[in-house]
Design an enzyme around this catalytic site. Structure first.
Site, PDB file in Angstrom:
ATOM      1  N   ASP A 137      -4.660  -4.741   9.255  1.00  0.00           N
ATOM      2  CA  ASP A 137      -5.213  -3.467   9.714  1.00  0.00           C
ATOM      3  C   ASP A 137      -4.777  -3.131  11.144  1.00  0.00           C
ATOM      4  O   ASP A 137      -4.685  -1.965  11.529  1.00  0.00           O
ATOM      5  CB  ASP A 137      -6.754  -3.481   9.688  1.00  0.00           C
ATOM      6  N   ASP A 153     -10.052  -2.955  17.131  1.00  0.00           N
ATOM      7  CA  ASP A 153     -10.155  -1.635  16.495  1.00  0.00           C
ATOM      8  C   ASP A 153     -10.100  -0.470  17.483  1.00  0.00           C
ATOM      9  O   ASP A 153     -10.426   0.671  17.126  1.00  0.00           O
ATOM     10  CB  ASP A 153     -11.442  -1.546  15.670  1.00  0.00           C
ATOM     11  N   GLY A 208      -2.518 -17.833   5.473  1.00  0.00           N
ATOM     12  CA  GLY A 208      -3.044 -16.514   5.160  1.00  0.00           C
ATOM     13  C   GLY A 208      -4.335 -16.649   4.367  1.00  0.00           C
ATOM     14  O   GLY A 208      -4.425 -17.482   3.467  1.00  0.00           O
ATOM     15  N   ARG A 213      -6.244  -1.753   0.189  1.00  0.00           N
ATOM     16  CA  ARG A 213      -6.268  -1.063   1.493  1.00  0.00           C
ATOM     17  C   ARG A 213      -5.418  -1.816   2.519  1.00  0.00           C
ATOM     18  O   ARG A 213      -4.781  -1.206   3.376  1.00  0.00           O
ATOM     19  CB  ARG A 213      -7.695  -0.852   1.995  1.00  0.00           C
ATOM     20  N   TRP A 237      -2.572  -0.302   4.760  1.00  0.00           N
ATOM     21  CA  TRP A 237      -2.433  -0.433   6.228  1.00  0.00           C
ATOM     22  C   TRP A 237      -1.015  -0.904   6.549  1.00  0.00           C
ATOM     23  O   TRP A 237      -0.421  -0.502   7.555  1.00  0.00           O
ATOM     24  CB  TRP A 237      -3.442  -1.420   6.817  1.00  0.00           C
TER      25      TRP A 237
HETATM   26  N1  GLY Z   1     -10.180  -2.083   9.082  1.00  0.00           N
HETATM   27  C1  GLY Z   1     -11.251  -2.460   8.253  1.00  0.00           C
HETATM   28  C2  GLY Z   1     -11.146  -1.941   6.877  1.00  0.00           C
HETATM   29  O1  GLY Z   1     -10.118  -1.432   6.470  1.00  0.00           O
HETATM   30  O2  GLY Z   1     -12.142  -2.036   6.176  1.00  0.00           O
END
Ligand code: GLY
Length: 390
Positions: free
Chosen positions: A163, A103, A221, A235, A239
């Site tokens: 992500d 991250d 996966g 989400r 991403w």
């Molecule tokens: N990158 C972690 C999330 O999107 O929660």
């Protein structure tokens, strides 16, 4: 929703944009009163953030929100606070506080890269390059990917997650700034590997993908935060949208245009009637499940990023799509009263437990730091002519 239904949805007008920007600046100013020097927890509780140390994956977003507010207003109160944060990020990378993670791009792009781009501060640039060096350590030669979480020598951690595409710009940027092509080469290798395994035939995406540590070959996966291994966590899909656009920006690999359109197409065609995605696309209109407003904010930014590289008709389509998403976010999820919330974007989800994931229930129907940040970035992009922090 169908493409026709989507195209009937109004785009944001200039006046609505101006109103949304003023509201976001007011909310950010009020939040700065509560957090003049400190960081906020990942998500709000009943609409309000609590203080947190700089040891979470989300700390860069509050700093980035302050930089965006500075760009809109030129008010040194915002830049002073954001610059203070860069020293905390220096300390974090020097002392390696919770840096056993990919991250680092989420942390250092909207904080230290932004500081350098906006003020020319050399110490912030050095700090961001230190973070890029730490991120490179997580690249596995055998599997050709950057490991998401945890210690590198534990075979059970040998996986990537979608992500991570947002962490790659830190590497592309480090190559541009240092002249060393290694960072960009590893980023390009990671995105190649990630996109070869994460995108399913229907253009939905896996959240995470395991590889065999002995051979580096792809295994399977699974999900961490989505409903199940085979569903599309909204989400995660977002991403994917933004991550592909950013890798196109830096690599100009023409294959990424097609992938961007397919992954975005899945995102848009699975939106409910009001355009605020459910937290997983397995749910749609009529469901009582919570929405994840942050997914729409992230996807809108990705569409605006990609629009600048596309021919006029496609460019307009994605710019207008982003304008529709941001309009709906402002109207339905925008926090408009600092007495009611100190975030910018209501109705996000951090994690929702199901029988098929390994998540806990937290940050449900709350603001979260990346939702606030990407919503404000979306407003900044709609305003026009933005030099990305990514
Ligand atoms: N990158 C972690 C999330 O999107 O929660």
């Amino acid at each position: 929703m169908t493409r026709e239904e989507f195209l009937r949805f109004p785009v944001m007008t200039k006046q609505e944009l101006a109103e949304a920007v003023q509201t976001a600046i007011g909310q950010t100013r009020a939040s700065l009163q509560r957090f003049p020097e400190t960081f906020k927890h990942i998500f709000s509780t009943s609409g309000f953030y609590t203080e947190a140390p700089n040891n979470q994956w989300t700390n860069g977003f509050w700093t980035g929100q302050l930089w965006l507010a500075y760009e809109f207003t030129g008010d040194p109160a915002f830049s002073r606070a954001a610059m203070l944060h860069t020293e905390s990020f220096r300390h974090r990378i020097e002392d390696r506080i919770q840096t056993d993670t990919h991250d680092l791009g989420f942390l250092y792009s909207p904080s230290c890269v932004a500081a350098y781009k906006l003020t020319g501060d050399i110490r912030a640039k050095e700090t961001a390059v230190m973070a890029a060096n730490a991120l490179l350590e997580r690249f596995h030669e055998k599997g050709q990917f950057i490991q998401a979480w945890g210690r590198l020598d534990e075979p059970g951690n040998y996986r990537l997650i979608i992500d991570c595409l947002l962490n790659l710009p830190l590497l592309y940027w480090a190559s541009e700034e240092t002249g060393d092509p290694t960072y960009a080469q590893k980023a390009a290798a990671h995105v190649r590997t990630a996109l070869s395994v994460l995108i399913r035939p229907d253009h939905s995406t896996y959240h995470t993908f395991y590889f065999d540590p002995a051979t580096g070959n792809p295994l399977r996966g699974v999900t961490h935060q989505g409903y199940s291994a085979d569903s599309a966590w909204s989400r995660g899909q977002a991403w994917g949208v933004y991550g592909i656009a950013l890798s196109y920006r830096y690599t100009k690999n023409p294959a990424y245009i097609d992938l961007f359109e397919k992954v975005s197409g899945y995102f848009l065609s699975h939106l409910p009637q009001d355009l605020i995605p459910y937290w997983d696309f397995i749910f749609s209109d009529g469901s009582n499940e919570p929405r994840d407003s942050s997914a729409a904010a992230v996807a809108a930014c990705g569409m605006m990023e990609m629009a600048q590289f596309l021919p006029p008709a496609k460019s307009s389509f994605y710019l207008e799509s982003a304008g529709r998403l941001i309009k709906s976010l402002y109207e339905l999820c925008g926090a408009k009263d600092p007495e009611a919330s100190d975030g910018l974007l209501l109705h996000g989800v951090y994690g929702r437990k199901t029988p098929y994931n390994d998540c806990i229930d937290h940050g449900i129907d709350e603001c979260n730091l990346w939702g606030d940040y990407f919503y404000m970035e979306g407003l900044r992009r709609l305003y026009g002519d933005w030099n990305p922090y990514w």
